[in-house]
Design an enzyme around this catalytic site. Structure first.
Site, PDB file in Angstrom:
ATOM      1  N   HIS A   1       0.801  -1.232   0.000  1.00  0.00           N
ATOM      2  CA  HIS A   1       0.000   0.000   0.000  1.00  0.00           C
ATOM      3  C   HIS A   1       0.832   1.280   0.000  1.00  0.00           C
ATOM      4  CE1 HIS A   1      -3.037  -2.959   1.571  1.00  0.00           C
ATOM      5  NE2 HIS A   1      -3.734  -2.344   0.632  1.00  0.00           N
TER       6      HIS A   1
ATOM      7  N   GLU B   1      -2.017   1.699  -9.253  1.00  0.00           N
ATOM      8  CA  GLU B   1      -3.445   1.824  -8.945  1.00  0.00           C
ATOM      9  C   GLU B   1      -3.872   3.269  -8.698  1.00  0.00           C
ATOM     10  OE1 GLU B   1      -4.700   1.060  -4.580  1.00  0.00           O
ATOM     11  OE2 GLU B   1      -3.133  -0.423  -4.974  1.00  0.00           O
TER      12      GLU B   1
ATOM     13  N   HIS C   1      -5.935  -3.342 -10.753  1.00  0.00           N
ATOM     14  CA  HIS C   1      -6.469  -3.158  -9.407  1.00  0.00           C
ATOM     15  C   HIS C   1      -7.972  -2.925  -9.544  1.00  0.00           C
ATOM     16  CE1 HIS C   1      -7.584  -0.548  -5.954  1.00  0.00           C
ATOM     17  NE2 HIS C   1      -6.733  -1.286  -5.290  1.00  0.00           N
TER      18      HIS C   1
END
Length: 385
Positions: free
Chosen positions: A202, A252, A302
């Site tokens: 992330h 993403e 994604h």
């Protein structure tokens, strides 16, 4: 055929997902979905702001309509964020309309399909245990493999790890790194060597941390390590990729084909992961995939959408040669997720045995279940009003 109205509905999924409806003077309607990351209030407001530019247009001219919206606002500079997310939701609805008007599935309008089924990876998050235990990860991994999935993804970036230095310093320490390695090792042992395994960070870390993590995870032969650091600093990603055999995946949070150009030309990634209802829509994602193909980089989108946006993305993935695998993110909200559409085969879900089969019905190929939409509509937005 002319556009006469554009309306929205907001439903509970991964926060608040914005659904888009476009109506025409011939009675046909098309439906799309915008990525929920920007917040529904902002996306709905932007769609309302853009709607007057669409009224009177022929929705079958999908790229003309898309380019009209983009160029109308280009001099104000909004070529990312809320603007492009709203544009993406509108574009998906335009393709749905164009397919219905032509009596053809969207993949055929995008050039035809390379495959009948779209392989999914199950985003397993932190596993079955809310506390994120290793046992919970193992349980979820084995359950997903038993359900037919050939690829999985887990999160290992624990923002609440007791060994963290503080809430803002994300430099990895030995205790955190050991926890990551133990988790990945347990999952890999549980699923065996032949199931693809991806790990998501992330975009939390700095360059030395990303390198340490990627080195330690090399023995587990990952499908990819996702966004060890933010994708906007291409030089930093290049440094990480150059120092590890673990494939690096990113993208993403990038927008339009221009957002991916440097990432690919500089060799910063091994796998590209645009989010189709966020990066500009189906045609734009196909252009990004084509750009990636020039660099022999696979495309693995994604995705955090309802079945509507998920099926739309599947059409795009079916229409490109360099598709690898598509995200499926509904494990923790499965019943609600399935309730939003009527599956084409009447089975109750578009996901079976780790795959989505491309439908031959016109448009995106799924119709909204308005009972499900109304049951989970977020108050204050209305339902296509």
């Amino acid at each position: 055929m002319r556009i006469v109205n554009v309306t929205t509905a907001v439903v509970a999924y991964h926060g608040e997902a914005t659904l888009v409806r476009i109506d025409t003077d011939e009675g046909l309607s098309g439906f799309g979905e915008a990525n929920p990351d920007a917040g529904a209030g902002a996306v709905v407001g932007m769609i309302e702001f853009l709607t007057p530019l669409l009224i009177g247009e022929d929705p079958r001219n999908v790229e003309r309509c898309w380019e009209k919206l983009r160029r109308n606002k280009v001099f104000a500079g909004p070529q990312g964020g809320v603007f492009v997310i709203a544009l993406s939701g509108i574009e998906l609805a335009l393709w749905d309309l164009a397919g219905k008007a032509a009596g053809q599935p969207v993949y055929r309008l995008l050039g035809g399909k390379f495959r009948d089924r779209i392989r999914l990876y199950a985003d397993c998050g932190d596993g079955d245990d809310p506390a994120g235990s290793i046992a919970g990860c193992v349980d979820r991994a084995q359950r997903m493999v038993a359900e037919g999935f050939t690829a999985l993804k887990f999160d290992v970036d624990d923002l609440h790890h007791p060994a963290k230095f503080d809430a803002f310093n994300h430099t990895i320490n030995a205790a955190e790194l050991r926890s990551m390695v133990e988790r990945v090792a347990a999952v890999r042992e549980a699923i065996g060597p032949d199931v693809d395994l991806a790990i998501d960070l992330h975009a939390r870390y700095d360059v030395p941390s990303a390198c340490r993590i990627s080195w330690e995870l090399e023995p587990f032969h990952l499908m990819w390590l996702e966004e060890p650091l933010p994708a906007e600093n291409v030089d930093a990603l290049v440094r990480v990729r150059a120092q590890t055999r673990t494939p690096i995946c990113a993208g993403e949070n990038l927008y339009l084909r221009w957002g991916f150009r440097d990432l690919l030309e500089r060799g910063a990634v091994d796998v590209i992961e645009p989010d189709v209802p966020k990066c500009g829509g189906l045609a734009e994602a196909k252009k990004i995939a084509n750009l990636a193909e020039l660099h022999y980089v696979p495309f693995a989108p994604h995705l955090v959408s309802t079945p509507l946006g998920t099926m739309a993305t599947s059409h795009q993935c079916g229409a490109i040669p360099n598709f690898l695998v598509q995200e499926w993110h509904a494990l923790d909200e499965r019943a609600v997720w399935d309730s939003y559409v009527h599956a084409p085969d009447g089975s109750g879900s578009i996901v079976k045995d780790g795959y989505i089969t491309l439908p031959d019905t016109p448009g995106i190929g799924v119709e909204l279940d308005m009972d499900g939409v109304r049951a989970h509509a977020v108050a204050g937005y209305g339902v296509f009003e």
